[in-house]
Design a protein around this motif. Structure first.
Motif, mmCIF file in Angstrom:
data_model
loop_
_atom_site.group_PDB
_atom_site.id
_atom_site.type_symbol
_atom_site.label_atom_id
_atom_site.label_comp_id
_atom_site.label_asym_id
_atom_site.label_seq_id
_atom_site.Cartn_x
_atom_site.Cartn_y
_atom_site.Cartn_z
ATOM 1 N N VAL A 161 0.717 -1.275 0.148
ATOM 2 C CA VAL A 161 -0.140 0.009 0.048
ATOM 3 C C VAL A 161 0.933 1.126 0.093
ATOM 4 O O VAL A 161 1.566 1.320 0.903
ATOM 5 C CB VAL A 161 -0.933 0.036 1.259
ATOM 6 N N ASP A 165 -2.202 5.571 -1.859
ATOM 7 C CA ASP A 165 -3.418 4.653 -1.547
ATOM 8 C C ASP A 165 -4.097 5.095 -0.363
ATOM 9 O O ASP A 165 -5.324 4.894 -0.139
ATOM 10 C CB ASP A 165 -2.889 3.301 -1.685
ATOM 11 N N LYS A 166 -3.039 5.474 0.613
ATOM 12 C CA LYS A 166 -3.677 5.724 2.029
ATOM 13 C C LYS A 166 -4.219 7.059 2.170
ATOM 14 O O LYS A 166 -5.607 7.185 2.705
ATOM 15 C CB LYS A 166 -2.505 5.660 3.023
ATOM 16 N N LEU A 190 -4.196 -0.905 7.582
ATOM 17 C CA LEU A 190 -3.570 -0.573 6.517
ATOM 18 C C LEU A 190 -2.086 0.083 6.911
ATOM 19 O O LEU A 190 -1.419 0.727 6.171
ATOM 20 C CB LEU A 190 -4.117 0.319 5.526
ATOM 21 N N VAL A 255 -5.682 -1.337 -1.653
ATOM 22 C CA VAL A 255 -6.263 -1.273 -0.308
ATOM 23 C C VAL A 255 -7.277 -2.445 -0.304
ATOM 24 O O VAL A 255 -7.345 -3.198 0.737
ATOM 25 C CB VAL A 255 -7.193 -0.279 0.038
#
Length: 462
Positions: A161, A165-166, A190, A255
């Motif tokens: 990740v 993405d986060k 995550l 994710v």
């Protein structure tokens, strides 16, 4: 705690300068009571070689090194307070704070990073915190300093990740109005540091987490995503949050893949209650919204208002919460809350479901919702502000409204309903001079909302 002074124009913008001054004094009293340095002095003491931390006693003659680490908007102020107390006993440390929230420290490295959306600086800070945690040994003591904002400020994405993405999933959750518990259930799964994973990194050192709470009810596993406490949520819970908020198909593929792999048992879960790693760590709340509300109530009483505490755990859509507070201010005139003048107080954390592309924050929407209810009333002021000094992606803590707000807006061609529809409260209040701007407060214990109602006839204002 040093706050930015309010200009005279702010107090004179509406019809009740005295009420505005009283409201600001209540806010300032709440912020002083939430000062993290004062909170730490209440729970951490040193006598000779005995260090008492939240009721636990540590013999420093048997401790090889003391480290400080952590993250959150108040983390630097907390570190500075502990440096004042422990001085050369501190071997080193690192904390991550929001941009503009650093304070001078001698032994602790203070790193600034992005909030509410994480950035590369937050990733670098998390890596330093993890490295120091892994360096600590069985004879060391680590004081972990946690406050609101720690989730974004300590970002260590799970393998596979990326930071982008986060950031994408965080934006989607915020826009969908997800409360902090749901947001953190996803972020913990995550991450390599959240959800008790920092406790794993700290073992075999002993550690104590000192926590300034910005979450209703003080759930240890939710505040800053619970880096040193057991995590009761699962990968399956995180997936369900995304489904419930109708964003599962919109989040990055990485994710979905990580959460689905975890839910299928192909990735290790976050440490749960009963994990032996938690025998080495303790956690203590050092401050929360209740202390702020109590201080605001005392100040209101000193200003001649009878304080009424409505709730310390307000949740819900910001504009609806504001409308409810405005209606209660109106009902106060009918004696619902006893003799006037009265100060209605509540604390909590509302949410904003984003529909527009405007600029604002939840406290500004609370205030705008209240303005629609108290329009035309004399002797009423409503203030809503974040105790961290910031409201959404703005430099304001919140806003103040009174019975003249909508009239003044109309005179400037401003439409409050359109502002709410666009989530555009900031320029609305900026034009009126009604923004509450304190600057960084270096604390964070939820939001403070209050309504001051004088014993004045509620005639319509000209």
């Amino acid at each position: 705690m040093s706050l930015r002074p309010f200009p005279e124009a702010f107090f004179n913008a509406g019809d009740s300068p005295g009420l505005r001054r009283a409201a600001v004094r209540c806010l300032q009293a709440a912020l002083r009571a939430s000062d993290p340095q004062a909170a730490l002095r209440r729970v951490v003491t040193l006598q000779d070689h005995l260090l008492q931390v939240a009721g636990e006693t540590y013999d420093l003659d048997r401790v090889r090194r003391v480290f400080l680490l952590g993250g959150g908007k108040a983390a630097a102020a907390m570190a500075a307070a502990l440096e004042d107390l422990l001085g050369p006993l501190i071997a080193g440390g690192v904390v991550s704070v929001k941009y503009g929230h650093a304070v001078p420290t001698a032994r602790v490295r203070v790193l600034e990073a992005g909030h509410p959306l994480p950035d590369a600086a937050g990733v670098a800070a998390a890596e330093e915190v993890l490295a120091l945690a892994r360096e600590a040994g069985p004879d060391d003591l680590v004081l972990v300093l946690i406050s609101g904002g720690g989730s974004a400020l300590l970002t260590a994405p799970a393998e596979g990740v990326t930071l982008e993405d986060k950031m994408a999933v965080t934006r989607l959750l915020l826009a969908a109005g997800a409360p902090i518990g749901e947001l953190n259930a996803v972020r913990k799964h995550l991450s390599r540091i959240k959800g008790g994973r920092l406790a794993r990194a700290l073992a075999p050192a002993r550690s104590v987490a000192l926590i300034l709470s910005d979450v209703l009810g003080n759930p240890l596993d939710v505040i800053a995503s619970g880096p040193t406490v057991p995590d009761p949520t699962t990968f399956a819970d995180a997936l369900e949050v995304l489904r419930r908020r109708n964003i599962l198909g919109a989040v990055p593929g990485s994710v979905r893949e990580v959460l689905q792999a975890g839910a299928a048992g192909h990735l290790p879960e976050t440490p749960k209650p009963g994990d032996p790693v938690f025998t080495l760590t303790r956690a203590a709340i050092i401050g929360d919204i209740r202390q702020a509300l109590d201080a605001a109530a005392e100040e209101a009483r000193a200003q001649g208002f009878r304080p009424v505490l409505l709730s310390a755990s307000v949740e819900g859509e910001a504009r609806s919460v504001g409308a409810a507070l405005g209606r209660m201010a109106r009902e106060a005139r009918d004696g619902r809350f006893g003799p006037l003048p009265v100060c209605l107080l509540q604390g909590g954390e509302t949410t904003v479901t984003v529909h527009g592309q405007g600029l604002g924050g939840r406290n500004q929407e609370v205030a705008l919702g209240a303005a629609l209810e108290i329009s035309g009333m004399a002797g009423v002021v409503v203030l809503s502000a974040g105790t961290d000094g910031t409201d959404g992606p703005t430099d304001a803590a919140g806003a103040v409204v009174d019975g003249t707000t909508l009239q003044r807006a109309k005179a400037r061609g401003l439409d409050p309903h359109a502002a709410l529809a666009r989530n555009d409260a900031y320029p609305f209040f900026a034009a009126l001079g009604d923004l509450v701007i304190t600057g960084p407060t270096l604390t964070n214990v939820n939001d403070l909302m209050l309504a001051l109602v004088e014993a004045t006839a509620p005639e319509a204002l000209d």
